[in-house]
Design an enzyme around this catalytic site. Sequence first.
Site, PDB file in Angstrom:
ATOM      1  N   GLY A   1       0.904  -1.214   0.093  1.00 33.62           N
ATOM      2  CA  GLY A   1      -0.093   0.082   0.215  1.00 33.62           C
ATOM      3  C   GLY A   1       0.856   1.246  -0.047  1.00 33.62           C
TER       4      GLY A   1
ATOM      5  CB  SER B   1       5.913  -4.129  -2.599  1.00 34.40           C
ATOM      6  OG  SER B   1       4.865  -4.319  -2.018  1.00 34.40           O
TER       7      SER B   1
END
Length: 203
Positions: free
Chosen positions: A33, A107
């Site tokens: 996120g 990520s």
Amino acid sequence: MKTENTVWHNQHVSKAQRAELKQQKACLLWYTGLSGSGKSTIANAVDALLFANQHHSYLLDGDNVRHGLNGDLGFSDQDRVENIRRISEVAQLFVDAGLIVSTAFISPFRQDRALAASKLSAGEFIEVFIDTPIEVCEQRDPKGLYKKARAGEIKDFTGIDSSYEAPENPQIQIKTADQSIEQCAQQVVDYLIEHGIIAAKKL
């Protein structure tokens, strides 16, 4: 770099045996996120719940890992890819040890998260999308990073001048703007119980 003299060494104790000893199934909870979405906060809350009920778990936090293992990496797209590659390898080792391991990293790229998933057996990779609107993340801005990014003091900042590719089919999707930390953590724990990774206790 691999050489022809590097040979994989098989171990006598299997991943399944290690997990059975711990009375759980090994898995990787991959929290993804935007910055400020609540990844580390929720991952820590889940880890605390698991520990309180005598489950064997470990949390690999993005900032903490950049203090050591990935301390040589910046935030360019190339460095972000290498950051996730390294942590995917480390997380695989933790899963092989029979642990419930969590990673809290932005990520941002789907391809990198898919690479992490490809290293594990079916059902072991659990993508947890901390789905928090960027407006909410900017309001929280716990580290003051969005303010610096908007002012041009930070380059390659995800959501501002570097892209974030949201998960398309995450196993768990958590909307932090609508729930308390406790509710978010319980949502993850409920998934683990429902899928037989841990037994229902007093969580």
